[in-house]
Motif scaffolding. Structure first.
Motif, PDB file in Angstrom:
ATOM      1  N   GLY A  11       0.840  -1.196   0.000  1.00 21.83           N
ATOM      2  CA  GLY A  11       0.000   0.000   0.000  1.00 21.83           C
ATOM      3  C   GLY A  11       0.869   1.238   0.000  1.00 21.83           C
ATOM      4  O   GLY A  11       2.085   1.163   0.168  1.00 21.83           O
ATOM      5  N   PRO A  12       0.234   2.403  -0.184  1.00 26.62           N
ATOM      6  CA  PRO A  12       0.989   3.648  -0.334  1.00 26.62           C
ATOM      7  C   PRO A  12       1.622   4.146   0.954  1.00 26.62           C
ATOM      8  O   PRO A  12       1.272   3.689   2.047  1.00 26.62           O
ATOM      9  CB  PRO A  12      -0.077   4.658  -0.797  1.00 26.62           C
ATOM     10  N   ASP A  36      11.977  -1.186   4.155  1.00 26.08           N
ATOM     11  CA  ASP A  36      12.782   0.049   4.109  1.00 26.08           C
ATOM     12  C   ASP A  36      13.923  -0.004   5.126  1.00 26.08           C
ATOM     13  O   ASP A  36      15.051   0.388   4.837  1.00 26.08           O
ATOM     14  CB  ASP A  36      11.902   1.275   4.404  1.00 26.08           C
ATOM     15  N   PHE A  59      17.845   3.235  -5.742  1.00 27.33           N
ATOM     16  CA  PHE A  59      17.072   2.785  -4.580  1.00 27.33           C
ATOM     17  C   PHE A  59      16.250   1.544  -4.929  1.00 27.33           C
ATOM     18  O   PHE A  59      16.197   0.577  -4.167  1.00 27.33           O
ATOM     19  CB  PHE A  59      16.155   3.914  -4.089  1.00 27.33           C
ATOM     20  N   ARG A  60      15.607   1.567  -6.106  1.00 26.81           N
ATOM     21  CA  ARG A  60      14.763   0.421  -6.508  1.00 26.81           C
ATOM     22  C   ARG A  60      15.591  -0.862  -6.642  1.00 26.81           C
ATOM     23  O   ARG A  60      15.088  -1.954  -6.391  1.00 26.81           O
ATOM     24  CB  ARG A  60      14.044   0.717  -7.832  1.00 26.81           C
ATOM     25  N   GLU A  63      16.038  -2.119  -3.268  1.00 26.64           N
ATOM     26  CA  GLU A  63      14.740  -2.606  -2.800  1.00 26.64           C
ATOM     27  C   GLU A  63      14.456  -4.001  -3.369  1.00 26.64           C
ATOM     28  O   GLU A  63      14.010  -4.899  -2.659  1.00 26.64           O
ATOM     29  CB  GLU A  63      13.642  -1.621  -3.238  1.00 26.64           C
ATOM     30  N   THR A  80       6.142  -3.681   3.222  1.00 30.62           N
ATOM     31  CA  THR A  80       6.897  -3.264   2.035  1.00 30.62           C
ATOM     32  C   THR A  80       6.821  -1.746   1.856  1.00 30.62           C
ATOM     33  O   THR A  80       5.901  -1.096   2.364  1.00 30.62           O
ATOM     34  CB  THR A  80       6.316  -3.933   0.770  1.00 30.62           C
ATOM     35  N   GLY A  81       7.740  -1.184   1.087  1.00 34.23           N
ATOM     36  CA  GLY A  81       7.659   0.232   0.719  1.00 34.23           C
ATOM     37  C   GLY A  81       6.575   0.411  -0.340  1.00 34.23           C
ATOM     38  O   GLY A  81       6.257  -0.521  -1.084  1.00 34.23           O
ATOM     39  N   GLY A  82       6.026   1.628  -0.405  1.00 32.63           N
ATOM     40  CA  GLY A  82       4.901   1.889  -1.316  1.00 32.63           C
ATOM     41  C   GLY A  82       5.178   1.578  -2.778  1.00 32.63           C
ATOM     42  O   GLY A  82       4.269   1.245  -3.532  1.00 32.63           O
ATOM     43  N   GLY A  83       6.469   1.669  -3.184  1.00 31.48           N
ATOM     44  CA  GLY A  83       6.789   1.470  -4.594  1.00 31.48           C
ATOM     45  C   GLY A  83       7.276   0.060  -4.919  1.00 31.48           C
ATOM     46  O   GLY A  83       7.623  -0.225  -6.070  1.00 31.48           O
ATOM     47  N   PRO A 121      11.709  10.832   0.118  1.00 35.68           N
ATOM     48  CA  PRO A 121      12.239  11.711  -0.929  1.00 35.68           C
ATOM     49  C   PRO A 121      11.208  12.091  -1.990  1.00 35.68           C
ATOM     50  O   PRO A 121      11.236  13.215  -2.507  1.00 35.68           O
ATOM     51  CB  PRO A 121      13.357  10.883  -1.561  1.00 35.68           C
ATOM     52  N   LEU A 122      10.281  11.190  -2.306  1.00 34.57           N
ATOM     53  CA  LEU A 122       9.318  11.493  -3.373  1.00 34.57           C
ATOM     54  C   LEU A 122       8.360  12.619  -2.970  1.00 34.57           C
ATOM     55  O   LEU A 122       7.696  13.197  -3.819  1.00 34.57           O
ATOM     56  CB  LEU A 122       8.500  10.238  -3.732  1.00 34.57           C
ATOM     57  N   ARG A 139      -0.310   3.145  -9.177  1.00 33.96           N
ATOM     58  CA  ARG A 139      -0.074   1.969  -8.331  1.00 33.96           C
ATOM     59  C   ARG A 139      -1.317   1.259  -7.820  1.00 33.96           C
ATOM     60  O   ARG A 139      -1.248   0.066  -7.512  1.00 33.96           O
ATOM     61  CB  ARG A 139       0.780   2.384  -7.122  1.00 33.96           C
TER      62      ARG A 139
END
Ligand code: S3P
Length: 169
Positions: A11-12, A36, A59-60, A63, A80-83, A121-122, A139
């Motif tokens: 989720g976000p 994270d 970063f991805r 991840e 998990t991270g949002g992305g 950062p985003l 997403r």
């Protein structure tokens, strides 16, 4: 509780994955793992520093490596991270290795919950609302596609959301 090897929260940003995840892990006696946090430990740098040094693509890459390594584990509650869902390999690993809970949140609630946040950062831009809307548009279909269970967290505190999930898991 579902017999899946892990419980995975997606989720976000601002959906409450970490706060709810800690509570659920305690309730079901699972090891709590925040992806994270695991990235920070493995890279030896904070998330803002990683974005600064290696860009979002760098970063991805971290991840992807960390998430796919963690998916080999069992008996974990993985936040998990949002992305994380952007990567097809991550999506496959998530789907294969756990019961997936999508914590939904509206852009309005995200803006309120993350108003003073400096660690993402985003979001360090003046047009946060537009950024969050664009991310949701991109997403939300990916979260839905992966979810075994979805909870809209807008009306709830982390404790309330956890109680709602406990009866549905
Ligand atoms: C991101 C979400 C963050 C973190 C990074 C990027 C994203 O995690 O992984 O700042 O792309 O949505 P949370 O969802 O835990 O805030």
């Amino acid at each position: 509780m579902n017999p899946a090897p892990n419980l995975i929260l997606i989720g976000p940003m601002g959906a409450g994955k970490t706060c709810i995840g800690r509570r659920l892990a305690e309730r079901f006696t699972l090891d709590f793992i925040d992806v994270d946090q695991a990235i920070v430990e493995s890279a030896g740098a904070s998330i803002p520093t990683l974005f600064e040094l290696a860009g979002e693509a760098g970063f991805r890459q971290h991840e992807r490596q960390v998430l796919q390594r963690l998916m080999a584990g069992r008996g974990q509650l993985v936040s998990t991270g949002g992305g994380a869902v952007l990567d097809a390999g991550n999506r496959e690993a998530i789907a294969r290795n756990g019961f997936v809970v999508y914590l939904r949140v509206s852009v309005q609630a995200q803006l309120e919950r993350l108003a003073r946040d400096k660690g993402r950062p985003l979001l360090q831009r003046p047009d946060r609302e537009q950024v969050l809307q664009d991310l949701a548009f991109q997403r939300d279909p990916l979260y839905r596609q992966l979810a075994d269970l979805t909870l809209d967290t807008d009306p709830y505190t982390a404790t309330e959301a956890t109680s709602h999930l406990v009866v549905r898991l």
